[in-house]
Write an enzyme that holds these catalytic residues in place. Structure first.
Site: not given
Length: 257
Positions: A39, A142, A155
């Site tokens: 972005r 994670s 994931y």
């Protein structure tokens, strides 16, 4: 590398969550920043807020694009080329469906971002760190890489890759001054769930309802602490969960009698 010497940190996925919080933490301490993300407008906003172009260099591209990663390293401006810390933060989860219902497009995007993007950035920066005999690579894994859960499928597998890749890097880099840490956060309230559920705010908010999750600032504080440990200290793996989260018992399916 010592707590006094590092000056440049490269943060992938810097436009939100852990990446943005780390950018603000290090900028406040006077570091120069290289911030990447998809972005451009958000990167420009951060650059404006965090010292302008003299302190913050921005690169808008998709981390899964190998040629874009290579181009970034080839054209780093003076004052930013010698990177002390690489924070491999870019990553995402998409969907929570069982494996037979999930989207192959989502699976591929998670592999491209969580695995390939991390590989590209690490491989491209390592020769530079080796040449300087100095550097620190911090990967954001994670707890899902250790503790699988229903719907986690690819994931979880991608974060298990991050864990094993980090450990293998440590083995390769033994005898050098380059350190490697894999941070493994648990439940954290960022844009993560909005991305996972494709902007379904109701599903995203349900993840954090009636609990106190980790914040992006918690992880930024952790990264800052790691970078400022003495050069002879390497924290290999750090699992961080909120107090109100823990791994549970093994599941057992019992057929109706």
């Amino acid at each position: 590398m010592t707590a006094q010497s590092p000056r440049v940190i490269l943060i992938t996925g810097a436009t939100a969550g852990f990446g943005e919080a780390c950018a603000r933490q290090f900028a406040a301490a006077g570091w120069r920043l290289i911030l990447t993300g998809r972005r451009l407008e958000k990167l420009q906003q951060l650059q404006s807020e965090l010292g302008g172009a003299e302190q913050t260099h921005i690169e808008a591209f998709d981390i899964s694009d190998r040629s874009a990663c290579e181009a970034m390293f080839e054209h780093l401006p003076e004052g930013f080329a010698e990177v002390d810390v690489l924070l491999n933060n870019a990553g995402l989860a998409l969907g929570l469906e069982p494996a037979w219902q999930t989207s192959l497009d989502d699976w591929e995007r998670m592999v491209d971002t969580n695995i390939k993007g991390l590989m590209y950035m690490t491989r491209l920066i390592l020769p530079r760190m080796q040449q300087r005999a100095n550097g620190y690579i911090i990967n954001v894994g994670s707890v899902a890489g250790n503790w699988p859960y229903p719907g986690g499928n690819v994931y979880c597998a991608s974060k298990a890759f991050v864990r094993q890749f980090s450990l293998a890097l440590r083995a390769d880099l033994l005898g050098t001054a380059i350190r490697v840490t894999n941070i493994e956060p648990g439940n954290a309230e960022t844009e993560f769930s909005m991305t996972r559920f494709k902007q379904d705010s109701s599903r995203a908010q349900s993840v954090y309802r009636d609990t106190v999750a980790l914040s992006a600032k918690d992880i930024a504080d952790t990264v800052w602490w790691l970078v400022n440990t003495p050069a002879h200290v390497n924290v290999t793996t750090m699992e961080i969960m909120p107090t109100q989260q823990a791994n549970g018992p093994f599941a057992i399916f019992r057929a109706d009698s």
